[in-house]
Design an enzyme around this catalytic site. Structure first.
Site, PDB file in Angstrom:
ATOM      1  N   ASN A   9      -9.757  31.964  -5.935  1.00  0.00           N
ATOM      2  CA  ASN A   9      -9.371  31.059  -4.727  1.00  0.00           C
ATOM      3  C   ASN A   9      -9.627  29.481  -5.410  1.00  0.00           C
ATOM      4  O   ASN A   9     -10.349  29.060  -5.696  1.00  0.00           O
ATOM      5  CB  ASN A   9     -10.463  30.970  -3.752  1.00  0.00           C
ATOM      6  CG  ASN A   9     -10.022  29.783  -2.703  1.00  0.00           C
ATOM      7  OD1 ASN A   9      -9.116  29.386  -2.634  1.00  0.00           O
ATOM      8  ND2 ASN A   9     -11.479  29.628  -1.791  1.00  0.00           N
ATOM      9  N   HIS A  94     -12.105  31.554   5.509  1.00  0.00           N
ATOM     10  CA  HIS A  94     -13.143  31.054   4.412  1.00  0.00           C
ATOM     11  C   HIS A  94     -14.129  30.168   4.944  1.00  0.00           C
ATOM     12  O   HIS A  94     -13.955  29.360   6.090  1.00  0.00           O
ATOM     13  CB  HIS A  94     -12.265  30.476   3.394  1.00  0.00           C
ATOM     14  CG  HIS A  94     -13.061  30.014   2.005  1.00  0.00           C
ATOM     15  ND1 HIS A  94     -13.797  28.939   1.995  1.00  0.00           N
ATOM     16  CD2 HIS A  94     -13.079  30.790   1.147  1.00  0.00           C
ATOM     17  CE1 HIS A  94     -14.183  28.777   0.906  1.00  0.00           C
ATOM     18  NE2 HIS A  94     -14.096  30.075   0.175  1.00  0.00           N
ATOM     19  N   GLY A 172     -20.092  27.789  -4.134  1.00  0.00           N
ATOM     20  CA  GLY A 172     -19.979  26.287  -5.094  1.00  0.00           C
ATOM     21  C   GLY A 172     -21.213  25.767  -5.267  1.00  0.00           C
ATOM     22  O   GLY A 172     -21.290  24.468  -5.575  1.00  0.00           O
TER      23      GLY A 172
HETATM   24  C1  PEP Z   1     -15.081  30.812  -2.675  1.00  0.00           C
HETATM   25  O1  PEP Z   1     -14.393  29.795  -2.768  1.00  0.00           O
HETATM   26  O2  PEP Z   1     -14.681  31.592  -2.069  1.00  0.00           O
HETATM   27  C2  PEP Z   1     -16.261  30.881  -3.905  1.00  0.00           C
HETATM   28  C3  PEP Z   1     -16.961  31.979  -3.570  1.00  0.00           C
HETATM   29  O3  PEP Z   1     -16.439  29.748  -4.538  1.00  0.00           O
HETATM   30  P1  PEP Z   1     -17.570  29.706  -5.961  1.00  0.00           P
HETATM   31  O4  PEP Z   1     -16.976  30.818  -6.596  1.00  0.00           O
HETATM   32  O5  PEP Z   1     -16.833  28.460  -6.463  1.00  0.00           O
HETATM   33  O6  PEP Z   1     -18.848  29.589  -5.361  1.00  0.00           O
END
Ligand code: PEP
Length: 249
Positions: A9, A94, A172
């Protein structure tokens, strides 16, 4: 029987040149790994450019989609528009859509049904906040998000739906759920799918884990019985790191 799916993503990152370069690199890895599926969800504005370099194996996805096929919906993208750009999948619900932009389960359900009606495979994202986990409400939240997200959806073919368990506190943040926490949630969600009465739906639907997946933790996460792939944010923006994730052991 469930083909692993590694999904990137890209959120609101990369200009056109960067997007095309990264997509071309990921497409080469996807070609080299025929036993797993690889997907990327670039920003809408990069889809046309990225499509040119995707090849046959790399799956292109939208990061969201409207429930209507056209009309006065400023800022939205219709399912046929994604299809026209070569998208086969779309991320729906999301955590950033839910918590930054206020999308609720009803809206997410409408988006999901709109996507499916046009042949897009939705990745329905679910997950609890830290507050909800600390209050012992994780399974209750997941159950509500699955039941309401899939309301009025006739599940016949497990290939037409993907679910992503993404604890909000792990997205994140560099914090990952433990493998036991991930497996517990995935098993629970698979049990909810079994309630539909169709054995093949529970057994065949892929459930991805998302939340700070990286090159160092992907092997352990993917080793869990009910984890069928990963939805990757930050670590999908580096060709080298994402390749390592795709090539999980
Ligand atoms: C996401 O955007 O779905 C996600 C899991 O981000 P990250 O891997 O940066 O935690």
């Amino acid at each position: 029987m469930r083909t692993p799916l590694i999904a990137g993503n890209w959120k609101m990152h990369l200009n056109l040149t960067e997007a095309a370069e990264l997509a071309a690199a990921v497409a080469r890895v996807a070609e080299a790994c025929p036993d797993r599926e690889v997907m990327i969800a670039p920003p809408f504005t990069s889809l046309a450019r990225v499509r040119e370099v995707c090849g046959e194996r790399l799956i292109l996805a939208g990061q969201n989609v409207c429930w209507e096929e056209k009309g006065a919906f400023t800022g939205e993208i219709a399912p046929p528009m994604l299809r026209e750009l070569g998208c086969r999948m779309v991320i729906i619900g999301h955590s950033e859509r839910r918590h930054v932009f206020g999308e609720d389960d009803q809206m997410i359900n409408r988006r999901l049904r709109g996507a499916m009606a046009h042949g897009l495979v939705p990745i329905l994202c679910i997950g609890e906040t830290l507050e909800e986990r600390d209050a012992g409400r994780t399974m209750e939240v997941l159950e509500r998000q699955v039941r309401q997200g899939l309301d009025q959806v006739g599940l016949e073919d497990p290939a037409r739906l993907v679910i992503a368990y993404e604890p909000v506190w792990a997205i994140g943040t560099g914090k990952t759920a433990t493998t036991a926490q991930a497996q517990e949630a995935h098993e629970f969600v698979r049990g909810l799918l079994a309630d539909t009465g169709e054995k093949n739906i529970a057994e065949g639907t892929r459930i991805l884990y998302g939340g700070s997946v990286n090159a160092a933790n992907v092997d352990d996460i993917m080793a869990q019985a009910d984890v069928d792939g990963a939805l990757v944010g930050g670590a999908s923006l580096s060709a080298e790191t994402f390749e390592r994730i795709i090539r999980f052991a």
